[in-house]
Design an enzyme around this catalytic site. Structure first.
Site, PDB file in Angstrom:
ATOM      1  N   ILE A   1       5.903  15.781   2.575  1.00 31.50           N
ATOM      2  CA  ILE A   1       6.576  15.672   3.860  1.00 31.50           C
ATOM      3  C   ILE A   1       7.063  17.064   4.262  1.00 31.50           C
ATOM      4  O   ILE A   1       7.843  17.690   3.537  1.00 31.50           O
ATOM      5  CB  ILE A   1       7.784  14.711   3.802  1.00 31.50           C
ATOM      6  CG1 ILE A   1       7.364  13.358   3.226  1.00 31.50           C
ATOM      7  CG2 ILE A   1       8.396  14.555   5.186  1.00 31.50           C
ATOM      8  CD1 ILE A   1       6.274  12.662   3.984  1.00 31.50           C
TER       9      ILE A   1
ATOM     10  N   GLY B   1       7.142   7.989  11.296  1.00 29.81           N
ATOM     11  CA  GLY B   1       6.855   9.281  10.674  1.00 29.81           C
ATOM     12  C   GLY B   1       7.183   9.222   9.196  1.00 29.81           C
ATOM     13  O   GLY B   1       7.045   8.180   8.563  1.00 29.81           O
ATOM     14  N   GLU B   2       7.601  10.358   8.639  1.00 25.94           N
ATOM     15  CA  GLU B   2       7.942  10.472   7.214  1.00 25.94           C
ATOM     16  C   GLU B   2       6.754  10.224   6.299  1.00 25.94           C
ATOM     17  O   GLU B   2       6.921  10.096   5.093  1.00 25.94           O
ATOM     18  CB  GLU B   2       9.043   9.481   6.806  1.00 25.94           C
ATOM     19  CG  GLU B   2      10.340   9.588   7.544  1.00 25.94           C
ATOM     20  CD  GLU B   2      11.354   8.532   7.083  1.00 25.94           C
ATOM     21  OE1 GLU B   2      11.122   7.863   6.053  1.00 25.94           O
ATOM     22  OE2 GLU B   2      12.385   8.395   7.755  1.00 25.94           O
ATOM     23  N   GLY B   3       5.551  10.090   6.847  1.00 25.98           N
ATOM     24  CA  GLY B   3       4.399   9.761   6.011  1.00 25.98           C
ATOM     25  C   GLY B   3       4.337   8.299   5.627  1.00 25.98           C
ATOM     26  O   GLY B   3       3.518   7.919   4.771  1.00 25.98           O
TER      27      GLY B   3
END
Length: 341
Positions: A73, A306-308
């Protein structure tokens, strides 16, 4: 290829984009041959079978494995947040990085559930990139150095790389990249991101329009990254490129992470052949970007965090694909009658 590439100039990055390795077709053939002997009807595992082939092609291994998956990240801050393009202040980026480190974010729980490694990269959060409506995000040396930093992310080894990001304001930055790459109007690429209201959405559209008007469309993709990108996006592009040379398959997260892949694809359409897109973001315009880069998302969960997170969930599917391919018995091994000749 060594990933010790600090100080890498743009010309060297452009050279890398012309000479990366292709898929290992012999490894793919071996996976297909074994798959035909496994204790199941042909094609009955659907997309999992294709995922095993994808792993083999880009790992260069006839027996694909996922033993050291890594989620990276990359976190960056953006001067354009001063234009009111986000529902949250830039300080939230640093607070969320601290939350990642403490284990309190969604991505921590997903990684723990599926036994995925996690690394967080703070990209000078106290020094946001300039407001892209007024100035370039980087000079050439700074952009190249940030890409090189991303290349270093895979140091230590992994056999499956998952990339994601954190950065208040970065859906505006990603929208500017797409607008500069693909044209159209700013409104075609701008969505609500963290949940801006109608007034915030209009401020975001105006900011993206101003940023791209300042630089113009149709420029060299690396110049677009340099002028309207962000540190986390440049670092993700570097990580994707380094993974190609190290034969590491990559799963890319949603709207913002895909902008890093889009830059590389615009420079050379073969540059992201080793990448999967983990999921279709709920952020508007992501599907149009995927159409333009020729990718289908693995998952569709209406996510936009988000954040992977979406890519990490997709990594669980890829782990399952590797495990079923390598762990299942063949008809001969299990003493089960196979398909009649």
């Amino acid at each position: 290829m060594s990933t010790a590439l600090s100080g890498l100039p743009f010309d060297d990055i452009r050279a890398l984009l012309t000479r990366f390795p292709g898929p290992d077709e012999a490894a793919v053939a071996a996976v297909r041959a074994r798959d035909a002997q496994l204790t199941k009807p042909m094609g009955s595992l659907g997309k999992l079978e294709g995922l095993a082939e994808w792993l083999a092609a880009w790992q260069g291994k006839s027996t694909p494995t996922v033993q050291r998956p890594l989620v990276c990240i990359f976190a960056g801050n953006h001067g354009v947040t001063a234009k009111g393009v986000s529902a949250f202040p830039a300080s939230v980026t640093k607070a969320m990085v601290e939350n990642f480190t403490a284990g309190g974010a969604a991505i921590n729980q997903i990684c723990a559930t599926f036994d995925l490694g996690l690394k967080i990269f703070d990209l000078a959060l106290d020094v946001p990139t300039p407001d892209i409506t007024e100035k370039d995000a980087f000079d050439e040396a700074g952009c190249a150095a940030t890409m090189a930093f991303g290349m270093e992310a895979i140091a230590g080894g992994t056999d499956l790389l998952v990339i994601g990001e954190m950065g208040i304001g970065n859906t505006a930055v990603a929208a500017a990249i797409y607008h500069a790459l693909y044209g159209g109007t700013a409104a075609d690429w701008v969505g609500r991101g963290t949940g801006v209201d109608d007034e915030g959405l209009e401020r975001k559209r105006v900011a993206v329009e101003a940023a791209v008007r300042r630089i113009g469309t149709g420029q060299d993709p690396l110049e677009i990254l340099r002028r309207v990108g962000g540190r986390e996006i440049a670092a993700m592009a570097g990580a994707i490129l380094a993974a190609r040379f190290e034969r590491i398959p990559v799963i890319v997260d949603g709207f913002v992470a895909t902008s890093a892949a889009a830059i590389l694809h615009a420079a050379n359409p073969r540059a992201i052949d080793h990448c999967l897109i983990g999921h279709a973001s709920a952020e508007q315009a992501h599907r149009e970007v995927l159409r333009r880069i020729g990718k289908e998302p693995l998952l569709e969960l209406n996510m936009r965090l988000g954040e992977g997170t979406g890519a990490a969930l997709a990594a669980a599917m890829v782990k399952a694909a590797a495990a079923t391919h390598t762990g299942m018995a063949t008809f001969a091994e299990a003493g089960v009658a196979g398909k009649e000749e």
